[in-house]
Design an enzyme around this catalytic site. Sequence first.
Site, PDB file in Angstrom:
ATOM      1  N   LYS A 145      22.464  30.010  32.884  1.00 55.20           N
ATOM      2  CA  LYS A 145      22.386  28.979  31.474  1.00 55.20           C
ATOM      3  C   LYS A 145      21.114  29.236  30.874  1.00 55.20           C
ATOM      4  CE  LYS A 145      24.645  25.296  34.218  1.00 55.20           C
ATOM      5  NZ  LYS A 145      24.347  23.980  34.975  1.00 55.20           N
ATOM      6  N   LYS A 149      20.000  22.072  27.102  1.00 53.67           N
ATOM      7  CA  LYS A 149      19.660  20.759  28.063  1.00 53.67           C
ATOM      8  C   LYS A 149      18.481  21.113  29.007  1.00 53.67           C
ATOM      9  CE  LYS A 149      21.258  22.610  32.019  1.00 53.67           C
ATOM     10  NZ  LYS A 149      20.666  22.745  33.171  1.00 53.67           N
ATOM     11  N   THR A 177      19.978  17.048  34.603  1.00 52.18           N
ATOM     12  CA  THR A 177      18.814  17.804  34.395  1.00 52.18           C
ATOM     13  C   THR A 177      17.315  16.909  33.975  1.00 52.18           C
ATOM     14  OG1 THR A 177      20.215  19.542  33.734  1.00 52.18           O
ATOM     15  CG2 THR A 177      17.867  20.118  33.689  1.00 52.18           C
TER      16      THR A 177
HETATM   17  N1  LIG Z   1      20.209  26.509  41.000  1.00 51.88           N
HETATM   18  C1  LIG Z   1      21.106  25.995  40.384  1.00 51.88           C
HETATM   19  O1  LIG Z   1      21.220  24.757  40.813  1.00 51.88           O
HETATM   20  C2  LIG Z   1      21.879  26.411  39.351  1.00 51.88           C
HETATM   21  C3  LIG Z   1      23.012  25.730  38.896  1.00 51.88           C
HETATM   22  C4  LIG Z   1      23.736  26.134  37.768  1.00 51.88           C
HETATM   23  C5  LIG Z   1      23.280  27.251  37.196  1.00 51.88           C
HETATM   24  N2  LIG Z   1      22.413  27.928  37.520  1.00 51.88           N
HETATM   25  C6  LIG Z   1      21.863  29.087  36.727  1.00 51.88           C
HETATM   26  O2  LIG Z   1      22.265  30.279  37.490  1.00 51.88           O
HETATM   27  C7  LIG Z   1      21.246  31.388  37.037  1.00 51.88           C
HETATM   28  C8  LIG Z   1      20.422  31.738  38.399  1.00 51.88           C
HETATM   29  O3  LIG Z   1      19.676  30.618  38.852  1.00 51.88           O
HETATM   30  P1  LIG Z   1      19.180  30.534  40.572  1.00 51.88           P
HETATM   31  O4  LIG Z   1      18.871  28.958  40.731  1.00 51.88           O
HETATM   32  O5  LIG Z   1      20.286  31.109  41.371  1.00 51.88           O
HETATM   33  O6  LIG Z   1      17.941  31.181  40.320  1.00 51.88           O
HETATM   34  P2  LIG Z   1      17.088  31.986  41.437  1.00 51.88           P
HETATM   35  O7  LIG Z   1      15.619  32.195  41.108  1.00 51.88           O
HETATM   36  O8  LIG Z   1      17.247  31.365  42.758  1.00 51.88           O
HETATM   37  O9  LIG Z   1      17.579  33.282  41.636  1.00 51.88           O
HETATM   38  C9  LIG Z   1      17.651  34.422  40.610  1.00 51.88           C
HETATM   39  C10 LIG Z   1      18.504  35.558  40.966  1.00 51.88           C
HETATM   40  O10 LIG Z   1      18.319  36.475  39.850  1.00 51.88           O
HETATM   41  C11 LIG Z   1      17.858  37.773  40.667  1.00 51.88           C
HETATM   42  N3  LIG Z   1      17.046  38.725  39.982  1.00 51.88           N
HETATM   43  C12 LIG Z   1      15.611  38.113  39.574  1.00 51.88           C
HETATM   44  N4  LIG Z   1      15.291  39.535  38.895  1.00 51.88           N
HETATM   45  C13 LIG Z   1      16.361  40.168  38.780  1.00 51.88           C
HETATM   46  C14 LIG Z   1      16.416  41.656  38.122  1.00 51.88           C
HETATM   47  N5  LIG Z   1      15.113  42.244  37.245  1.00 51.88           N
HETATM   48  N6  LIG Z   1      17.537  42.089  38.056  1.00 51.88           N
HETATM   49  C15 LIG Z   1      18.569  41.716  38.852  1.00 51.88           C
HETATM   50  N7  LIG Z   1      18.759  40.566  39.271  1.00 51.88           N
HETATM   51  C16 LIG Z   1      17.379  39.652  39.360  1.00 51.88           C
HETATM   52  C17 LIG Z   1      17.291  37.275  41.820  1.00 51.88           C
HETATM   53  O11 LIG Z   1      16.973  38.279  42.808  1.00 51.88           O
HETATM   54  C18 LIG Z   1      18.135  36.214  42.094  1.00 51.88           C
HETATM   55  O12 LIG Z   1      19.376  36.705  42.911  1.00 51.88           O
HETATM   56  C19 LIG Z   1      20.307  30.535  36.092  1.00 51.88           C
HETATM   57  O13 LIG Z   1      20.613  30.884  34.705  1.00 51.88           O
HETATM   58  C20 LIG Z   1      20.743  29.237  36.223  1.00 51.88           C
HETATM   59  O14 LIG Z   1      20.532  28.379  35.251  1.00 51.88           O
HETATM   60  C21 LIG Z   1      21.453  27.545  38.496  1.00 51.88           C
END
Ligand SMILES: NC(=O)c1ccc[n+]([C@@H]2O[C@H](COP(=O)([O-])OP(=O)(O)OC[C@H]3O[C@@H](n4cnc5c(N)ncnc54)[C@H](O)[C@@H]3O)[C@@H](O)[C@H]2O)c1
Length: 331
Positions: free
Chosen positions: A105, A189, A246
């Site tokens: 997102k 958001k 959020t």
């Molecule tokens: N956490 C939530 O509740 C949630 C819910 C819906 C959507 N999202 C969305 O999902 C996405 C990921 O969020 P998250 O909460 O899992 O984040 P996080 O920080 O927990 O994980 C991020 C991921 O990206 C990877 N990453 C970081 N640098 C990287 C690179 N250079 N190359 C490839 N991979 C890399 C990390 O290793 C990890 O797997 C975001 O866009 C977030 O907005 C999160």
Amino acid sequence: MKVAVLGGGAWGGVLAAMASARSHDVALWEADPTAAVALGRDRTSARSVPGFRLPDAVVVSGDAEGAIAGRQMVIVAIPSELVRGTLLGAAPKIDAGTIVVCASKGLEPGGGETMIEVLRAALPPESRAVVLSGPSFAQEVAAGLPAALVAASADVAAAGVVQAALGGERLRIYTSDDAIGVCLGGALKNVVAIAAGCCDGFGLGASARAALITRGLAEMGRLADRKGGQPLTLAGLAGLGDLVLTCTGDLSRNRQVGLALARGESTAEIVANLGHVAEGVETARTARALAERLGVDMPITREVAAVLFDGKPARAALTDLLARDLRPERV
Ligand SMILES: NC(=O)c1ccc[n+]([C@@H]2O[C@H](COP(=O)([O-])OP(=O)(O)OC[C@H]3O[C@@H](n4cnc5c(N)ncnc54)[C@H](O)[C@@H]3O)[C@@H](O)[C@H]2O)c1
């Protein structure tokens, strides 16, 4: 189905577990070698939500191409700024007709492209791009609490496949044909949530927060409209739904960023302390530039970006928001 999940962070891990619980054959790619080893061995990592355990059936890999090869669905859950490069690198291994679902997102820094635009540009023409968004804290979905999401694509049949493949008793997935509106709801958001965190951090009260949420929704709708999305999409799960979650839920990292700004912490300190991605920080800068370029008035986004990146004190930003010219309410 054979499913790959790209990203073993909080959300990627939970999405992989959900897909596995629906009896799909799931491979999970994690780019960070330490986290990949931990996930493969301990079934959890430092980025996983507390108490999370990746099902044994999910195969963890540090090799993106290997994880993707032969998969019918590829789900992307990495920071938005990395989606294009990751998909371009993996594209030769993505089979024709594969459904690629972006759950990230944010907006792409630089041009401000939405994730659906990035997918369409990075993927082979015959692949089927879908975005998955809506109010969902990974921690709550992992705990089996009910949530509702929206799978959006101009390819309505592909959105339907995602709905059927990932939805379940506790996870209700709707479909939409407005991928641009859904992407912008999920990205913008986060910026309003930073403002809401500031507002609460200063103890300005529930009335002020409600005003921020509502006026935030109005500016989100203006940009979505200008980008060709349907303004009413912003009244749905990916807009209002995720905005309320959020802005009010303390599990939100973007809200936490706002609370920390109100305590006087710097952007660099806050980002360093989070340990996870908070997409709203970069999105604020990107959305401000995009809105300026497209001639869309987004005062809340503008002020959040000024606080995060121009050194403007958060209190001054709130004062400036309240001191603007009086006008009719445009929704
Ligand atoms: N956490 C939530 O509740 C949630 C819910 C819906 C959507 N999202 C969305 O999902 C996405 C990921 O969020 P998250 O909460 O899992 O984040 P996080 O920080 O927990 O994980 C991020 C991921 O990206 C990877 N990453 C970081 N640098 C990287 C690179 N250079 N190359 C490839 N991979 C890399 C990390 O290793 C990890 O797997 C975001 O866009 C977030 O907005 C999160």
